[in-house]
Design an enzyme around this catalytic site. Structure first.
Site: not given
Length: 513
Positions: A54, A61
């Site tokens: 990530y 998001g």
């Protein structure tokens, strides 16, 4: 020029003030540069692996499920900055933007973000050049940090958007960077995200608010003492023994400040000839230390939260000391948002009690012998009647501003960010409240000094006399026929805001708590 050196362990409130308000230069310590390089090595290694990580090789998001190929990652980082720079409304103040940039650099320098040393150095160079990106009032929900405000700052690092130069002129950021020999940054994996994820705007405003409130609470103790004198109140309620049996430190400090200001006064003690004996003063006079003291204790708690946040590394994901890159929720602004709202509540109450003392000074039925509205010739003159109206309007607005922003939350990012802090909004309304509180205290100062001067034949305390003389020297006139009041009130407002009231009395009282 003063220099602030950023290491890996955070910064101090004074450093924030020095950079934001006084233009101090910023340097990265050798320790910080080493930590930046080490964390970047971790990110580069992860970026080379096929597994998605990530913020390094994924979207953000609600779009974090997409794995981003190598050739698109630089574009991904540019795009997150451009798309998140979506603020609207008026520009926020230069000092807020400088605090915002400095505090983001503080987290970057921790070595937990994976940002390259050259990007961190560019951030310092922009600050040192006096370049201030345009940041707008609206856009932050205070979760995932102050995303839009920080994005506008990151946009300027890329040479895009608008910024203000050291001369105050607004120009394209790329032109300003070039004029100061600063190359725009080319963002790599994770760097765009790392420049946006933080509580830096709300934290910067909290630190500056605490500095302003420190002066205002001392000023409020002084004006409360002046009002007590003008009303011929008793200083006996300020004796240390009375406050020792209710051991709130802020209360004891406020009482001690008032007692120091009143030392040697010839107006205290309910001594007005011919008046019925007074056993006690009204709450707005007698309970001044209790109310101001509670606000001081609120400030102490807020400072503790600020100092913890100043020592923090706020980003997501973060590079840990053992080499792991881990996601977290440390960007959530709740700790800062709560104390920002708490301070607005305390400030509203301090303004409220100050206004009640002013109203008492103007009411002939409660002022113990002062003329109606402190007027020269009541009826022909209105005196300070409408000055109190202005003060009352400010108090009313402060009550509205005391409604907590942090009690609200509005979901965003397709319900991925489904609980937000609204800390930026809490900070913005606190700044407005502090400006209002300053004006309220200035009106009380204006009324109380006039009331003291109207007590002919009675001698004020030496500290009170020093305050009156300094105020008059600043162009704020004393008793007399009606005149255009707005300039006097504006001068009194500046007198308080610039710390001149505190500076006037401390040579007599010693340093106030």
């Amino acid at each position: 020029m003063q220099t602030v050196v950023l290491g890996t362990s955070g910064t101090t409130p004074q450093d924030v003030i020095d950079v934001a308000r006084h233009g101090a230069r910023v340097e990265l310590s050798t320790e910080a540069v080493r930590a930046l390089s080490a964390a970047r090595d971790v990110i580069d290694a992860l970026a080379a692996k096929p597994e998605p990580v990530y913020g390094v090789s994924t979207g953000f998001g609600a779009l974090a499920t997409r794995h981003i190929s190598h050739e698109l990652r630089a574009q991904l980082q540019r795009n997150i900055v451009r798309s998140h720079a979506a603020g609207m409304g008026p520009r926020v103040e230069r000092e807020v933007v400088r605090a915002l940039m400095f505090l983001r650099l503080k987290t970057v320098a921790s070595g937990h973000t994976g940002v390259r040393p050259e990007v961190a150095q560019t951030m310092a160079d922009v600050l040192n050049a006096g370049i201030t990106p345009v940041v707008h009032e609206y856009g932050s929900l205070g979760c995932s940090g102050d995303l839009a405000p920080l994005s506008h700052c990151a946009l300027a690092l890329m040479g895009e958007g608008d910024a203000e130069g050291p001369d105050g002129e607004l120009r394209p950021a790329g032109e300003l960077l070039a004029a100061h020999g600063i190359a725009p940054v080319e963002l790599k994996e994770k760097e765009g995200l790392a420049l946006l994820n933080g509580t830096d705007g709300m934290l910067g405003m909290l630190v500056m608010a605490l500095a302003d409130l420190d002066t205002l609470y001392k000023s409020a103790d002084i004006t409360a003492a002046l009002s007590l004198e003008a009303l011929l109140g008793t200083e006996k309620v300020l004796e240390p023994e009375l406050h020792a049996i209710r051991p709130h430190p802020g209360q004891a400090a406020s009482a001690a400040n008032m007692l120091a200001v009143l030392k040697g006064s010839g107006l205290t003690g309910h001594a007005l000839a011919g008046e019925a004996p007074r056993v006690q003063d009204a709450y707005s006079v007698r309970c001044a230390p209790q109310v101001a003291g509670a606000g001081r204790d609120t400030m102490a708690h807020a400072l503790l939260v600020a100092e913890r946040e100043l020592a923090a590394a706020v980003d997501n994901p973060v590079v840990l000391a053992d080499g792991r890159v881990a996601s977290n929720g440390n960007f959530h602004g709740a700790p800062v948002a709560y104390v920002l709202d708490f301070l607005a509540i305390a400030a509203a109450d301090l303004g409220s009690i100050a206004e009640r003392r002013t109203d008492r000074l103007l009411d002939k039925n409660r002022s113990h012998g002062l003329p109606p509205f402190l007027a020269e010739d009541a009826g022909v003159d209105s005196g300070l009647m409408i000055a109190q109206y202005t003060q009352a309007a400010l108090v009313s607005e402060m009550k509205r501003l005391a409604v907590p922003a942090s009690a609200d939350s509005i979901p965003s990012s397709a319900m991925q960010e489904d609980h937000v802090s609204m800390g930026w909004s809490a900070a913005r309304k606190l700044r407005t409240a502090i400006g209002n509180l300053n004006r309220i205290i200035a009106v009380e100062l204006y009324a109380a000094t006039r009331g003291i001067e109207l007590r002919e034949g009675l001698t004020p305390a030496p500290a009170s006399q020093a305050a009156i003389e300094a105020l008059r020297a600043a162009g704020v006139e004393g008793p007399g026929p009606d005149r255009f009041l707005a300039p006097d009130l504006a001068a009194a407002d500046a007198f308080v805001a610039e710390g001149k009231l505190v500076a006037a009395v401390e040579p007599v009282t010693g340093t106030l708590a």
